[in-house]
Design a protein around this motif. Structure first.
Motif, PDB file in Angstrom:
ATOM      1  N   VAL A   1      23.027  28.352 -21.893  1.00 21.95           N
ATOM      2  CA  VAL A   1      22.777  29.600 -21.163  1.00 21.95           C
ATOM      3  C   VAL A   1      21.272  29.771 -20.960  1.00 21.95           C
ATOM      4  CG1 VAL A   1      24.842  30.798 -22.016  1.00 21.95           C
ATOM      5  CG2 VAL A   1      22.687  30.921 -23.332  1.00 21.95           C
ATOM      6  N   GLU A   2      20.922  30.795 -20.174  1.00 26.09           N
ATOM      7  CA  GLU A   2      19.541  31.250 -20.079  1.00 26.09           C
ATOM      8  C   GLU A   2      19.445  32.625 -20.722  1.00 26.09           C
ATOM      9  OE1 GLU A   2      17.269  29.574 -16.321  1.00 26.09           O
ATOM     10  OE2 GLU A   2      19.114  30.570 -15.698  1.00 26.09           O
TER      11      GLU A   2
ATOM     12  N   GLU B   1      28.877  36.342  -8.736  1.00 24.11           N
ATOM     13  CA  GLU B   1      28.904  37.772  -9.044  1.00 24.11           C
ATOM     14  C   GLU B   1      30.314  38.237  -9.403  1.00 24.11           C
ATOM     15  OE1 GLU B   1      26.606  41.724  -7.556  1.00 24.11           O
ATOM     16  OE2 GLU B   1      27.395  40.409  -5.989  1.00 24.11           O
ATOM     17  N   ASP B   2      31.319  37.690  -8.721  1.00 29.89           N
ATOM     18  CA  ASP B   2      32.702  38.056  -9.044  1.00 29.89           C
ATOM     19  C   ASP B   2      33.065  37.647 -10.467  1.00 29.89           C
ATOM     20  OD1 ASP B   2      33.086  39.186  -6.570  1.00 29.89           O
ATOM     21  OD2 ASP B   2      34.064  37.427  -5.702  1.00 29.89           O
ATOM     22  N   ASP B   3      32.654  36.437 -10.851  1.00 28.24           N
ATOM     23  CA  ASP B   3      32.941  35.972 -12.213  1.00 28.24           C
ATOM     24  C   ASP B   3      32.185  36.804 -13.247  1.00 28.24           C
ATOM     25  OD1 ASP B   3      34.636  34.035 -11.279  1.00 28.24           O
ATOM     26  OD2 ASP B   3      33.155  32.416 -11.359  1.00 28.24           O
ATOM     27  N   PHE B   4      30.952  37.157 -12.912  1.00 28.51           N
ATOM     28  CA  PHE B   4      30.140  37.993 -13.813  1.00 28.51           C
ATOM     29  C   PHE B   4      30.829  39.345 -14.032  1.00 28.51           C
ATOM     30  CE2 PHE B   4      26.961  41.374 -14.189  1.00 28.51           C
ATOM     31  CZ  PHE B   4      26.251  40.961 -15.306  1.00 28.51           C
ATOM     32  N   ASP B   5      31.262  39.979 -12.923  1.00 28.18           N
ATOM     33  CA  ASP B   5      31.924  41.287 -13.038  1.00 28.18           C
ATOM     34  C   ASP B   5      33.201  41.191 -13.862  1.00 28.18           C
ATOM     35  OD1 ASP B   5      29.950  42.463 -11.513  1.00 28.18           O
ATOM     36  OD2 ASP B   5      31.069  42.332  -9.631  1.00 28.18           O
TER      37      ASP B   5
ATOM     38  N   TYR C   1      18.471  45.616 -12.874  1.00 24.00           N
ATOM     39  CA  TYR C   1      17.333  45.357 -13.759  1.00 24.00           C
ATOM     40  C   TYR C   1      17.797  44.951 -15.154  1.00 24.00           C
ATOM     41  CZ  TYR C   1      12.721  45.826 -15.863  1.00 24.00           C
ATOM     42  OH  TYR C   1      11.540  45.563 -16.517  1.00 24.00           O
ATOM     43  N   ASP C   2      18.794  45.660 -15.667  1.00 22.20           N
ATOM     44  CA  ASP C   2      19.249  45.405 -17.039  1.00 22.20           C
ATOM     45  C   ASP C   2      20.210  44.227 -17.151  1.00 22.20           C
ATOM     46  OD1 ASP C   2      17.737  47.480 -17.973  1.00 22.20           O
ATOM     47  OD2 ASP C   2      19.386  48.923 -18.090  1.00 22.20           O
ATOM     48  N   GLU C   3      20.948  43.932 -16.069  1.00 21.82           N
ATOM     49  CA  GLU C   3      21.968  42.873 -16.132  1.00 21.82           C
ATOM     50  C   GLU C   3      21.829  41.900 -14.960  1.00 21.82           C
ATOM     51  OE1 GLU C   3      24.240  42.342 -18.432  1.00 21.82           O
ATOM     52  OE2 GLU C   3      23.998  44.144 -19.646  1.00 21.82           O
ATOM     53  N   PRO C   4      20.689  41.214 -14.845  1.00 25.80           N
ATOM     54  CA  PRO C   4      20.562  40.236 -13.756  1.00 25.80           C
ATOM     55  C   PRO C   4      21.589  39.120 -13.917  1.00 25.80           C
ATOM     56  CG  PRO C   4      18.807  39.955 -15.363  1.00 25.80           C
ATOM     57  CD  PRO C   4      19.520  41.218 -15.727  1.00 25.80           C
ATOM     58  N   ILE C   5      22.127  38.673 -12.796  1.00 25.01           N
ATOM     59  CA  ILE C   5      23.224  37.713 -12.855  1.00 25.01           C
ATOM     60  C   ILE C   5      22.734  36.273 -12.947  1.00 25.01           C
ATOM     61  CG2 ILE C   5      23.438  37.533 -10.355  1.00 25.01           C
ATOM     62  CD1 ILE C   5      26.401  37.305 -10.660  1.00 25.01           C
TER      63      ILE C   5
ATOM     64  N   VAL D   1      21.875  37.608 -21.770  1.00 33.87           N
ATOM     65  CA  VAL D   1      22.278  36.213 -21.649  1.00 33.87           C
ATOM     66  C   VAL D   1      22.910  35.970 -20.277  1.00 33.87           C
ATOM     67  CG1 VAL D   1      23.688  34.366 -22.631  1.00 33.87           C
ATOM     68  CG2 VAL D   1      22.661  36.090 -24.141  1.00 33.87           C
ATOM     69  N   MET D   2      22.464  34.919 -19.595  1.00 29.41           N
ATOM     70  CA  MET D   2      22.986  34.572 -18.273  1.00 29.41           C
ATOM     71  C   MET D   2      23.613  33.186 -18.313  1.00 29.41           C
ATOM     72  SD  MET D   2      19.849  35.822 -15.775  1.00 29.41           S
ATOM     73  CE  MET D   2      18.829  34.437 -16.272  1.00 29.41           C
TER      74      MET D   2
END
Length: 365
Positions: free
Chosen positions: A275-276, A352-356, A227-231, A345-346
């Protein structure tokens, strides 16, 4: 050295197609024992297909499915230590409640006294102790669902699969059953894998959520993390309400959107990267114009019981959803206030791997 605990279920690069239509696309994940997992996504996203692959009702075209570290792709459904609770209950209408719940133990040739004890234990667990001699046709929808759960649990599965089991219930009963299912899982300590398209239901019940779309896992994590960190845009839009606008990440912790710069808590992106930007409606406060970070005009509002759902428009014609405890006035000019911690910011097309990896890199600074 402690041995690594094997996941109870593991998918390794699993794929499945029907008539040249890819239903699952190279799906990999792990399920740990004793947790409440939810597969969440819109219709056709692949979530029920995953349940059917685990139970053995379907066979994968590619990849491996493991149970306690052993490949089960070719293990027949009846030999897998799982049971499924279906949306339509799948009860035997010609049997009593007792006989429905006793069906599995009888197939296992359990002694009669143990069958009786097991049935009564399961009916007590679902709060139907006085219903064992009732006919199925005499039960309400909620009671039928409880019998279906008791029947599945009477088989003592290692994993209980639940395929949209609450979707046919009315709102109040559904909320009650959510709490009861969660309590049953905690009490028994077995693994639940729950399928739903209801975001509120997933957030309320789960230890861990897999967000599905188009045959892929878009993101997985705790309800709070997702909820707090949508990818990506899909997750941010699918989980709860969101305001999503285009912006530019000028540098770490500084993002520009609607022609203004804002401090935020995100980092690890390229300077001036498009970004979004996500702002949740409940994180926006309506304030006097002179106190607002943005100036908007109230376009519409409706009472939702716990809050007023307000739609506001800024001078660049961006629409903002706000959840407020007090009503506003349609046509009024007001300010929108929010803090750096409310801005998420997205990146576009980030895996998901890059996000982590990005999160770990700047959290470690």
């Amino acid at each position: 050295m402690d041995k690594k605990v094997l996941p109870v279920i593991e998918f390794k690069n699993v794929g499945l197609s029907f008539d040249n239509n890819e239903i699952l696309k190279n799906v990999s994940f792990e399920i740990e024992a004793g947790q409440f997992y939810t597969l969440l996504g819109p219709s056709g996203s692949g979530k029920s297909t995953i349940l059917n692959l685990i139970s053995g009702q379907l066979s994968a075209d590619a990849g491996e499915i493991l149970f306690d570290g052993k490949v089960i792709n070719n293990i027949p459904a009846e030999s897998r230590r799982v049971n499924t609770v279906f949306q339509n209950y799948a009860l035997f209408p010609n049997m009593t409640v007792f006989d429905n719940v006793a069906f599995g133990p009888k197939l296992k040739k359990m002694p009669k006294d143990k069958i009786k004890a097991k049935v009564r234990e399961m009916l007590a667990l679902v709060k139907l102790e006085a219903f064992e001699n009732r006919a199925i046709q005499e039960l309400s929808g909620g009671q039928k669902q409880r019998v279906a759960i008791a029947r599945a649990l009477a088989n003592e599965p290692d994993v209980l699969l639940l395929d949209e089991p609450l979707s046919a219930l009315d709102y109040k009963l559904r909320k009650q059953m959510q709490s009861e299912l969660r309590a049953i899982q905690k009490r028994l300590g077995i693994t639940f894998i729950f399928v739903t398209h209801d975001q509120e239901e997933a957030l309320a019940m789960s230890d861990w959520i897999f967000i599905m779309n188009d045959g892929k896992i878009q993101q997985n994590g705790t309800p709070v993390d997702i909820y707090d960190e949508p990818i990506n845009h899909f997750v941010a839009d699918f989980i709860g309400e969101s305001n999503i606008v285009n912006g530019v990440m000028k540098q770490d912790y500084l993002v520009s959107f609607v022609n203004k710069d804002f401090e935020n808590l995100d980092a690890g992106m390229k300077p001036n990267e498009p970004v979004e930007v996500v702002l949740r409606p409940e994180d926006l406060d309506l304030v006097p114009v002179e106190q607002g970070k943005l100036i908007v005009t109230i376009a519409d509002q409706s009472f939702r019981g716990d809050f007023y759902e307000i739609t506001a428009i800024d001078d660049d014609q961006n629409e903002w959803k706000v959840q407020a405890t007090n009503p506003s006035t349609v046509g009024a000019r007001v300010g929108l206030d929010f803090g750096p911690e409310d801005i998420h910011v997205m990146r576009f097309n980030e895996s998901e791997d890059d996000f982590d990896a990005r999160i770990e890199s700047y959290e470690g600074e």
